[in-house]
Design a protein around this motif. Structure first.
Motif, mmCIF file in Angstrom:
data_model
loop_
_atom_site.group_PDB
_atom_site.id
_atom_site.type_symbol
_atom_site.label_atom_id
_atom_site.label_comp_id
_atom_site.label_asym_id
_atom_site.label_seq_id
_atom_site.Cartn_x
_atom_site.Cartn_y
_atom_site.Cartn_z
ATOM 1 N N ASN A 13 5.810 9.154 -2.651
ATOM 2 C CA ASN A 13 7.057 8.853 -3.367
ATOM 3 C C ASN A 13 7.698 10.068 -4.021
ATOM 4 O O ASN A 13 8.742 9.937 -4.659
ATOM 5 N N TYR A 47 8.029 1.238 -3.861
ATOM 6 C CA TYR A 47 7.705 1.332 -5.287
ATOM 7 C C TYR A 47 7.695 -0.073 -5.882
ATOM 8 O O TYR A 47 8.657 -0.816 -5.768
ATOM 9 N N ASN A 89 8.069 9.874 -8.553
ATOM 10 C CA ASN A 89 8.886 8.983 -7.744
ATOM 11 C C ASN A 89 10.322 9.487 -7.645
ATOM 12 O O ASN A 89 10.938 9.843 -8.650
#
Length: 384
Positions: free
Chosen positions: A266, A279, A365
């Motif tokens: 990510n 996610y 992320n």
């Protein structure tokens, strides 16, 4: 003069004939330069004196692969000396290999091979540059292991997995030091690589400082441009094919990724050609997708571990100039693939290596646009 004196002179001449050169050219090694007293070194024939196993342990490659590589780089290896006995290409190559195997101060490597420290500094820089020029021959994109990737966790059409790792370095300078300080607090190069299911490196990017984010490295890489062109071409083609082919792992021609994906964590943005995990998955399909994604993506972590174990220099703090460090990273990547090509067994490191978790890249992320997520959503809905 008596005969014993004459015999002694002849013996001295024979010894002198075996000594290495006293080349005192200074190289850009990033270390403090000291003036060395003129001294001589005995040069050992390691090909003859070491067994095959001992040779591979000391130099990380076997004798056959070293001879093959030497023939390949011979035209580009310089023999510099102010005296009659320059350092031959074989000893230059072995010195560089020994440095990659130890990651130690150049002085100890120089004494092992039998040259001066200043010569060792220059040789490591020269040989690393020559080996790095072999990049396009030994490191290139292909999609030959999609079926092997599929057999890991039934994730279709994966041609490679991508990730980053840190290569520790000493602080480059007071003016740019913080640029190279990574999130774990030490100085490094942030190296991106792609590998196939056989752990072979398909692409390596080595020029970014430790503070650079993975998405920044990828977005500014040549690799991204190549993938964008390939995905555009094959999107036109696959629209005309039976949709059943969309989810069948495909073997593509050499050098063409075709209708395939890379997998990344990510820290990368999700793209039509680069898939990342979901996610916070909310459905059973998304959970299955993530599990298959994680299992398949582990190949890049194993590739980094084997690469660093075979050539510990990229696990330990390098004390070279920034240019030479980049050359060493690419040189060891080339050698790593050569070892795979020659089926050279994975030998244990001769030195103690730091915990891989201490030098692993930290993933953060990265948000992706809805358009970039469409391809992943379609795969999850129809395959998982």
């Amino acid at each position: 003069m008596d005969s014993s004196s004459s015999d002694s002179d002849d013996s001295d001449l024979q010894v002198l004939a075996q000594l290495s050169d006293w080349d005192d050219d200074e190289g850009d090694c990033g270390e403090i330069a000291f003036v060395e007293l003129s001294k001589s070194f005995l040069r050992t024939d390691f090909m003859a004196s070491l067994s095959d196993a001992e040779f591979t342990f000391r130099f990380r490659m076997n004798k056959e692969s070293v001879e093959s590589l030497l023939n390949e780089i011979m035209p580009f290896v310089k023999v510099k000396s102010r005296r009659n006995n320059g350092i031959p290409p074989l000893h230059q190559l072995l010195l560089a290999l020994r440095f990659y195997a130890l990651g130690a101060m150049l002085k100890s490597v120089a004494e092992f091979v039998g040259v001066s420290q200043s010569s060792a500094c220059r040789i490591v820089a020269d040989i690393s540059t020559v080996l790095a020029r072999l990049y396009s021959k030994y490191i290139n994109l292909h999609a030959r292991t999609t079926l092997d990737f599929y057999n890991i966790a039934q994730f279709p059409r994966v041609c490679g997995v991508i990730g980053c790792t840190h290569v520790p370095i000493q602080c480059p300078s007071s003016t740019m030091g913080e640029e190279y300080r990574n999130g774990k607090g030490y100085y490094s190069f942030h190296v991106q690589a792609v590998c196939d299911a056989d752990l072979k490196l398909l692409n390596v990017v080595s020029q970014w400082p430790g503070s650079a984010h993975q998405s920044t490295i990828f977005d500014n890489s040549v690799l991204r441009g190549i993938l964008k062109k390939m995905i555009y071409y094959h999107k036109i083609v696959t629209d005309k094919l039976n949709l059943l082919l969309y989810f069948i792992p495909a073997q593509c021609d050499d050098g063409v990724l075709g209708n395939c994906w890379l997998l990344g964590d990510n820290a990368y943005p999700n793209r039509p050609y680069l898939l990342t995990p979901v996610y916070n998955p909310s459905t059973a399909q998304e959970v299955r997708y993530n599990e298959a994604h994680i299992q398949t993506r582990r190949a890049i972590g194993r590739a980094f571990a084997v690469w660093k174990r075979r050539f510990p220099v990229i696990s330990l703090t390098m004390r070279l100039s920034l240019d030479n460090i980049q050359a060493v990273i690419i040189a060891t990547a080339v050698l790593y693939n050569i070892c795979i090509n020659h089926n050279i067994e994975d030998v244990p490191p001769e030195v103690e290596l730091p915990d891989e978790n201490e030098i692993a890249a930290t993933a953060e992320n990265v948000q992706s646009s809805e358009n970039d997520l469409r391809n992943r959503q379609h795969l999850i809905a129809n395959f998982f």
